[in-house]
Design a protein around this motif. Structure first.
Motif, PDB file in Angstrom:
ATOM      1  N   ILE A  10       0.390  -1.213  -0.096  1.00 21.81           N
ATOM      2  CA  ILE A  10       0.085   0.038   0.016  1.00 21.81           C
ATOM      3  C   ILE A  10       0.770   1.366  -0.136  1.00 21.81           C
ATOM      4  N   GLY A  11       1.859   1.129   0.783  1.00 27.47           N
ATOM      5  CA  GLY A  11       3.052   2.415   0.812  1.00 27.47           C
ATOM      6  C   GLY A  11       3.462   2.651  -0.666  1.00 27.47           C
ATOM      7  N   SER A  12       3.799   0.925  -1.098  1.00 28.87           N
ATOM      8  CA  SER A  12       4.350   1.731  -2.495  1.00 28.87           C
ATOM      9  C   SER A  12       3.687   2.291  -3.570  1.00 28.87           C
ATOM     10  N   GLY A  13       2.181   1.738  -3.365  1.00 26.20           N
ATOM     11  CA  GLY A  13       1.352   2.402  -4.386  1.00 26.20           C
ATOM     12  C   GLY A  13       0.567   3.454  -4.241  1.00 26.20           C
ATOM     13  N   LEU A  14       1.312   3.783  -3.044  1.00 23.50           N
ATOM     14  CA  LEU A  14       0.622   5.241  -2.282  1.00 23.50           C
ATOM     15  C   LEU A  14       2.068   6.440  -3.235  1.00 23.50           C
ATOM     16  N   SER A  15       2.776   5.493  -2.892  1.00 28.87           N
ATOM     17  CA  SER A  15       3.943   6.482  -3.424  1.00 28.87           C
ATOM     18  C   SER A  15       3.981   6.934  -5.370  1.00 28.87           C
ATOM     19  N   ALA A  20       2.794  10.076 -10.100  1.00 30.27           N
ATOM     20  CA  ALA A  20       2.336  10.019 -11.248  1.00 30.27           C
ATOM     21  C   ALA A  20       2.461  11.593 -11.802  1.00 30.27           C
ATOM     22  N   PRO A  21       1.579  12.697 -10.988  1.00 32.61           N
ATOM     23  CA  PRO A  21       1.698  14.267 -11.230  1.00 32.61           C
ATOM     24  C   PRO A  21       2.647  14.095 -11.693  1.00 32.61           C
ATOM     25  N   THR A  22       4.083  13.871 -11.553  1.00 34.77           N
ATOM     26  CA  THR A  22       5.292  14.777 -11.871  1.00 34.77           C
ATOM     27  C   THR A  22       5.561  13.825 -13.448  1.00 34.77           C
ATOM     28  N   LEU A  23       5.571  12.837 -13.224  1.00 28.15           N
ATOM     29  CA  LEU A  23       5.354  12.323 -14.831  1.00 28.15           C
ATOM     30  C   LEU A  23       4.642  12.598 -15.900  1.00 28.15           C
ATOM     31  N   ARG A  24       3.156  13.166 -15.374  1.00 28.04           N
ATOM     32  CA  ARG A  24       2.432  13.701 -16.463  1.00 28.04           C
ATOM     33  C   ARG A  24       2.646  14.809 -16.552  1.00 28.04           C
ATOM     34  N   ASP A  25       3.233  15.401 -15.828  1.00 31.21           N
ATOM     35  CA  ASP A  25       3.626  17.553 -16.424  1.00 31.21           C
ATOM     36  C   ASP A  25       4.380  17.304 -17.238  1.00 31.21           C
ATOM     37  N   ALA A  26       5.188  17.619 -18.538  1.00 26.10           N
ATOM     38  CA  ALA A  26       5.706  17.492 -18.878  1.00 26.10           C
ATOM     39  C   ALA A  26       6.638  18.970 -18.627  1.00 26.10           C
ATOM     40  N   ALA A  58       7.588  -6.716  -3.132  1.00 27.33           N
ATOM     41  CA  ALA A  58       8.461  -6.644  -4.245  1.00 27.33           C
ATOM     42  C   ALA A  58       7.671  -6.269  -5.300  1.00 27.33           C
ATOM     43  N   ALA A  59       6.238  -6.629  -5.945  1.00 29.59           N
ATOM     44  CA  ALA A  59       5.508  -5.938  -6.857  1.00 29.59           C
ATOM     45  C   ALA A  59       5.310  -4.375  -6.661  1.00 29.59           C
ATOM     46  N   GLY A  60       5.012  -3.926  -5.757  1.00 31.15           N
ATOM     47  CA  GLY A  60       5.054  -2.439  -5.094  1.00 31.15           C
ATOM     48  C   GLY A  60       6.613  -1.713  -5.226  1.00 31.15           C
ATOM     49  N   ALA A  61       7.255  -2.340  -4.407  1.00 30.41           N
ATOM     50  CA  ALA A  61       8.167  -1.513  -4.670  1.00 30.41           C
ATOM     51  C   ALA A  61       9.256  -1.898  -6.043  1.00 30.41           C
ATOM     52  N   LEU A  62       8.725  -2.732  -6.962  1.00 29.97           N
ATOM     53  CA  LEU A  62       9.133  -2.566  -8.736  1.00 29.97           C
ATOM     54  C   LEU A  62       8.829  -1.564  -8.454  1.00 29.97           C
ATOM     55  N   ALA A  63       7.242  -1.658  -8.563  1.00 30.40           N
ATOM     56  CA  ALA A  63       6.925  -0.409  -9.345  1.00 30.40           C
ATOM     57  C   ALA A  63       7.071   0.610  -9.359  1.00 30.40           C
ATOM     58  N   THR A  64       7.481   0.958  -7.909  1.00 30.84           N
ATOM     59  CA  THR A  64       7.877   2.177  -7.490  1.00 30.84           C
ATOM     60  C   THR A  64       9.153   2.223  -8.635  1.00 30.84           C
ATOM     61  N   CYS A  65       9.774   1.190  -8.681  1.00 34.20           N
ATOM     62  CA  CYS A  65      11.546   1.681  -9.325  1.00 34.20           C
ATOM     63  C   CYS A  65      10.704   2.105 -10.901  1.00 34.20           C
ATOM     64  N   VAL A  66      10.289   1.608 -11.506  1.00 41.70           N
ATOM     65  CA  VAL A  66       9.417   1.687 -12.492  1.00 41.70           C
ATOM     66  C   VAL A  66       9.127   2.850 -12.965  1.00 41.70           C
ATOM     67  N   MET A  67       8.483   3.503 -11.817  1.00 39.76           N
ATOM     68  CA  MET A  67       8.040   4.987 -11.781  1.00 39.76           C
ATOM     69  C   MET A  67       9.103   5.759 -11.947  1.00 39.76           C
ATOM     70  N   TRP A  68      10.052   5.914 -10.598  1.00 41.29           N
ATOM     71  CA  TRP A  68      11.516   6.551 -11.395  1.00 41.29           C
ATOM     72  C   TRP A  68      12.182   6.354 -11.879  1.00 41.29           C
TER      73      TRP A  68
END
Length: 133
Positions: A10-15, A20-26, A58-68
């Motif tokens: 849940i913590g990874s999901g919140l991050s 997401a707004p940072t990634l969407r903001d050009a 692990a899945a949440g942390a990996l998703a956070t890693c992909v986002m970064w």
């Protein structure tokens, strides 16, 4: 399944939601000094959680890693993929706009002026007649 696995997920999901707004903001610029360590830490956490048998964490942390990773590719100031680099900084864009406005105003003024040589005063102007000569 232990409850801590879900807490970390849940913590990874919140991050991810907050990133997401940072990634969407050009226009966003996130330095590599921020995004690269966060990306590495997310990968290390994903590996660590996977070795502990905490699959959801692990899945949440990996998703956070992909986002970064995406943020480091698309929002780093020196990245060729950053769309905001195409025009430059805000002062540069304002200067470019002012230069273009001055150029446009000069062109508009010249277009409305009729040059003096366009008037035929030496008798060489064409003559039109409506009747037979």
């Amino acid at each position: 399944m232990i409850w801590q696995d879900f807490v970390f997920m849940i913590g990874s999901g919140l991050s991810i939601v907050f990133l997401a707004p940072t990634l969407r903001d050009a226009a966003a610029n996130v330095p590599l000094a921020t995004s690269a360590p966060s990306m590495v830490i997310g990968g290390v956490y994903a590996f660590t959680f996977a070795t502990l048998g905490m699959t959801f964490s692990a899945a949440g942390a990996l998703a956070t890693c992909v986002m970064w990773t995406l943020i480091s590719f698309f929002r780093a100031p020196e990245s060729p993929y950053n769309a905001s680099n195409a025009v430059g900084s805000a002062p540069h864009r304002i200067d470019l706009f002012a230069t273009d406005a001055r150029y446009w105003i000069r062109r508009k003024r010249r277009r409305n002026e009729v040059p003096l040589e366009s008037y035929a005063t030496d008798g060489s102007a064409p003559r039109f007649s409506l009747g037979a000569d």
